[in-house]
Design a protein around this motif. Structure first.
Motif, PDB file in Angstrom:
ATOM      1  N   GLY A 159     -32.659  84.243 -49.290  1.00 27.20           N
ATOM      2  CA  GLY A 159     -32.253  83.273 -48.277  1.00 27.20           C
ATOM      3  C   GLY A 159     -30.748  83.261 -48.103  1.00 27.20           C
ATOM      4  N   ALA A 160     -30.277  82.449 -47.190  1.00 21.54           N
ATOM      5  CA  ALA A 160     -28.851  82.378 -46.912  1.00 21.54           C
ATOM      6  C   ALA A 160     -28.124  81.687 -48.058  1.00 21.54           C
ATOM      7  CB  ALA A 160     -28.615  81.616 -45.615  1.00 21.54           C
ATOM      8  N   HIS A 172     -17.560  73.047 -40.921  1.00 18.73           N
ATOM      9  CA  HIS A 172     -17.026  71.706 -40.974  1.00 18.73           C
ATOM     10  C   HIS A 172     -17.733  70.795 -41.966  1.00 18.73           C
ATOM     11  CE1 HIS A 172     -20.482  71.616 -38.439  1.00 18.73           C
ATOM     12  NE2 HIS A 172     -19.847  72.273 -37.501  1.00 18.73           N
ATOM     13  N   GLY A 173     -18.878  71.141 -42.484  1.00 25.80           N
ATOM     14  CA  GLY A 173     -19.550  70.333 -43.485  1.00 25.80           C
ATOM     15  C   GLY A 173     -20.528  69.311 -42.945  1.00 25.80           C
ATOM     16  N   ILE A 174     -20.802  69.317 -41.649  1.00 20.06           N
ATOM     17  CA  ILE A 174     -21.736  68.345 -41.081  1.00 20.06           C
ATOM     18  C   ILE A 174     -23.147  68.529 -41.650  1.00 20.06           C
ATOM     19  CG2 ILE A 174     -23.022  67.872 -38.954  1.00 20.06           C
ATOM     20  CD1 ILE A 174     -20.456  67.763 -37.474  1.00 20.06           C
ATOM     21  N   TYR A 175     -23.505  69.753 -41.962  1.00 27.44           N
ATOM     22  CA  TYR A 175     -24.864  70.010 -42.422  1.00 27.44           C
ATOM     23  C   TYR A 175     -24.955  70.192 -43.931  1.00 27.44           C
ATOM     24  CZ  TYR A 175     -25.498  70.514 -37.479  1.00 27.44           C
ATOM     25  OH  TYR A 175     -25.510  70.273 -36.136  1.00 27.44           O
ATOM     26  N   THR A 176     -23.980  69.706 -44.684  1.00 27.36           N
ATOM     27  CA  THR A 176     -24.064  69.773 -46.136  1.00 27.36           C
ATOM     28  C   THR A 176     -25.106  68.772 -46.628  1.00 27.36           C
ATOM     29  OG1 THR A 176     -22.337  68.128 -46.415  1.00 27.36           O
ATOM     30  CG2 THR A 176     -21.642  70.434 -46.404  1.00 27.36           C
ATOM     31  N   ASN A 185     -21.668  80.842 -47.235  1.00 31.45           N
ATOM     32  CA  ASN A 185     -22.303  81.169 -45.971  1.00 31.45           C
ATOM     33  C   ASN A 185     -21.215  81.392 -44.926  1.00 31.45           C
ATOM     34  OD1 ASN A 185     -23.808  81.316 -43.636  1.00 31.45           O
ATOM     35  ND2 ASN A 185     -25.147  79.627 -44.172  1.00 31.45           N
ATOM     36  N   GLY A 186     -21.293  82.462 -44.181  1.00 31.23           N
ATOM     37  CA  GLY A 186     -20.265  82.801 -43.211  1.00 31.23           C
ATOM     38  C   GLY A 186     -20.153  81.819 -42.062  1.00 31.23           C
ATOM     39  N   ARG A 187     -21.177  81.030 -41.797  1.00 34.19           N
ATOM     40  CA  ARG A 187     -21.134  80.106 -40.675  1.00 34.19           C
ATOM     41  C   ARG A 187     -20.717  78.699 -41.105  1.00 34.19           C
ATOM     42  NH1 ARG A 187     -22.941  81.206 -35.670  1.00 34.19           N
ATOM     43  NH2 ARG A 187     -23.439  79.035 -35.489  1.00 34.19           N
TER      44      ARG A 187
END
Length: 84
Positions: A46-47, A58-62, A53-55
């Motif tokens: 998986g990623a 900004h940390g919104i999806y942490t 992760n290269g994408r």
């Protein structure tokens, strides 16, 4: 540069232990350190997480941010239920 692949040792590599549609073993070379070949699920776990992760921008999806958003939604729901 890539390492040169020694074709004389190719036949010694571990083989995939998956069964094909016909029921016979796959026999494709297994991914290094795995028991399956690239076609039967040995290629990637998986990623990567976080900055690896290269994408990552900004940390919104942490995980921490998602937990905070979940708590905020719960508070809003409770407030709406209490206010009604």
């Amino acid at each position: 540069m890539h390492k040169a692949w020694n074709i004389s040792r190719a036949h010694l590599s571990r083989r995939c232990c998956a069964k094909t549609r016909s029921g016979k073993p796959c026999q494709a070379p297994a991914v290094r350190g795995k028991v399956r070949c690239r076609m039967h699920g040995g290629k990637s776990p998986g990623a990567p997480l976080g900055r690896a992760n290269g994408r990552y921008r900004h940390g919104i999806y942490t995980k921490e941010c998602q937990d905070d958003l979940r708590r905020i939604r719960e508070i809003i729901r409770e407030f709406n239920e209490f206010g009604s």
